[in-house]
Design a protein around this motif. Structure first.
Motif, PDB file in Angstrom:
ATOM      1  N   ASP A 182     -66.253 -41.007  31.741  1.00 51.70           N
ATOM      2  CA  ASP A 182     -65.714 -39.685  32.046  1.00 51.70           C
ATOM      3  C   ASP A 182     -66.170 -38.732  30.958  1.00 51.70           C
ATOM      4  OD1 ASP A 182     -64.434 -40.678  34.246  1.00 51.70           O
ATOM      5  OD2 ASP A 182     -62.457 -40.768  33.330  1.00 51.70           O
ATOM      6  N   TYR A 183     -66.524 -37.524  31.362  1.00 47.95           N
ATOM      7  CA  TYR A 183     -67.034 -36.526  30.431  1.00 47.95           C
ATOM      8  C   TYR A 183     -66.314 -35.218  30.684  1.00 47.95           C
ATOM      9  CZ  TYR A 183     -70.333 -33.151  28.459  1.00 47.95           C
ATOM     10  OH  TYR A 183     -70.906 -32.126  27.760  1.00 47.95           O
ATOM     11  N   GLN A 184     -65.628 -34.713  29.663  1.00 49.68           N
ATOM     12  CA  GLN A 184     -64.917 -33.441  29.787  1.00 49.68           C
ATOM     13  C   GLN A 184     -65.823 -32.322  29.301  1.00 49.68           C
ATOM     14  OE1 GLN A 184     -61.230 -33.921  27.718  1.00 49.68           O
ATOM     15  NE2 GLN A 184     -60.370 -35.190  29.332  1.00 49.68           N
ATOM     16  N   ASP A 185     -65.996 -31.331  30.160  1.00 46.81           N
ATOM     17  CA  ASP A 185     -66.874 -30.210  29.850  1.00 46.81           C
ATOM     18  C   ASP A 185     -66.033 -29.016  29.414  1.00 46.81           C
ATOM     19  OD1 ASP A 185     -69.206 -28.866  29.547  1.00 46.81           O
ATOM     20  OD2 ASP A 185     -69.550 -28.517  31.674  1.00 46.81           O
ATOM     21  N   ASP A 186     -66.419 -28.378  28.333  1.00 47.37           N
ATOM     22  CA  ASP A 186     -65.717 -27.193  27.838  1.00 47.37           C
ATOM     23  C   ASP A 186     -66.731 -26.063  27.730  1.00 47.37           C
ATOM     24  OD1 ASP A 186     -64.153 -25.293  26.660  1.00 47.37           O
ATOM     25  OD2 ASP A 186     -63.663 -26.467  24.866  1.00 47.37           O
ATOM     26  N   PRO A 187     -66.647 -25.065  28.618  1.00 50.68           N
ATOM     27  CA  PRO A 187     -67.639 -23.991  28.602  1.00 50.68           C
ATOM     28  C   PRO A 187     -67.609 -23.151  27.328  1.00 50.68           C
ATOM     29  CG  PRO A 187     -65.915 -23.549  30.219  1.00 50.68           C
ATOM     30  CD  PRO A 187     -65.667 -24.914  29.676  1.00 50.68           C
ATOM     31  N   ASP A 188     -66.546 -23.233  26.535  1.00 51.95           N
ATOM     32  CA  ASP A 188     -66.465 -22.473  25.288  1.00 51.95           C
ATOM     33  C   ASP A 188     -67.212 -23.141  24.138  1.00 51.95           C
ATOM     34  OD1 ASP A 188     -64.909 -20.578  26.567  1.00 51.95           O
ATOM     35  OD2 ASP A 188     -63.030 -21.595  26.036  1.00 51.95           O
TER      36      ASP A 188
END
Length: 177
Positions: free
Chosen positions: A128-134
């Motif tokens: 699982d990979y959590q993406d944070d656009p910031d």
């Protein structure tokens, strides 16, 4: 009295562990006369091939170059087919941007043992990979590290599977029609 309690605790834990069927894993058991591996890849300088080369020494296996492989018929030949990375959407932010992916690293390869037919194998490594656009820069570096870890895990899985594939591969027929 304290030593008796410690001894009893150790004995009880051993009884519980052996009672559930647990046993230590040994190193992969390959035929005694086979300890060298030839790695070929569909892509030159494939990252999985590099990861596999790094892990061979850990398992006591030697790597032989493709050009030297003709000198010995006692090599395990592994041919890496093109790897594939898939992303599946897991969740989104209220704004509609992707929050989390499931990364699926698909590995396909063909392995051939001396005197046996080639066996085609495939498996997946999932994260699982959590993406944070910031934090785009940090997340891209994290993704690179995660892919590297997935390749290392895939290399370990391939090497551990060699012992079961050695017994699964049918012998080459010596009778020619």
């Amino acid at each position: 009295m304290k030593k008796h309690l410690q001894f009893a605790a150790v004995v009880m834990s051993m009884v519980l562990v052996t009672g559930c069927g647990f046993h230590l894993r040994s190193s992969p058991s390959l035929p005694d006369d086979v300890n060298t591996v030839v790695i070929e890849s569909a892509r030159a300088h494939a990252p999985l091939a590099r990861a596999l080369n790094k892990r061979l020494n850990v398992y006591g296996l030697n790597r032989v170059d493709v050009s030297d492989s003709a000198s010995s018929s006692q090599n395990i030949n592994i041919y890496l087919l093109p790897e594939k990375l898939e992303r599946q959407l897991l969740s989104v932010y209220p704004s509609g941007q992707v929050a989390e992916y499931e990364l699926i690293y698909v590995v396909r390869y063909r392995v051939q043992f001396p005197g046996k037919e080639a066996v085609l194998a495939q498996f997946e490594v999932v994260r699982d990979y959590q993406d944070d656009p910031d934090q785009v820069l940090a997340k891209s570096r994290e993704l690179d590290l995660m892919l590297s870890e997935m390749r290392d895990e895939a290399a370990d899985i391939m090497i551990r599977r060699l012992s079961s594939q050695a017994t699964a591969a049918p012998a080459l027929s010596t009778n020619q029609p």
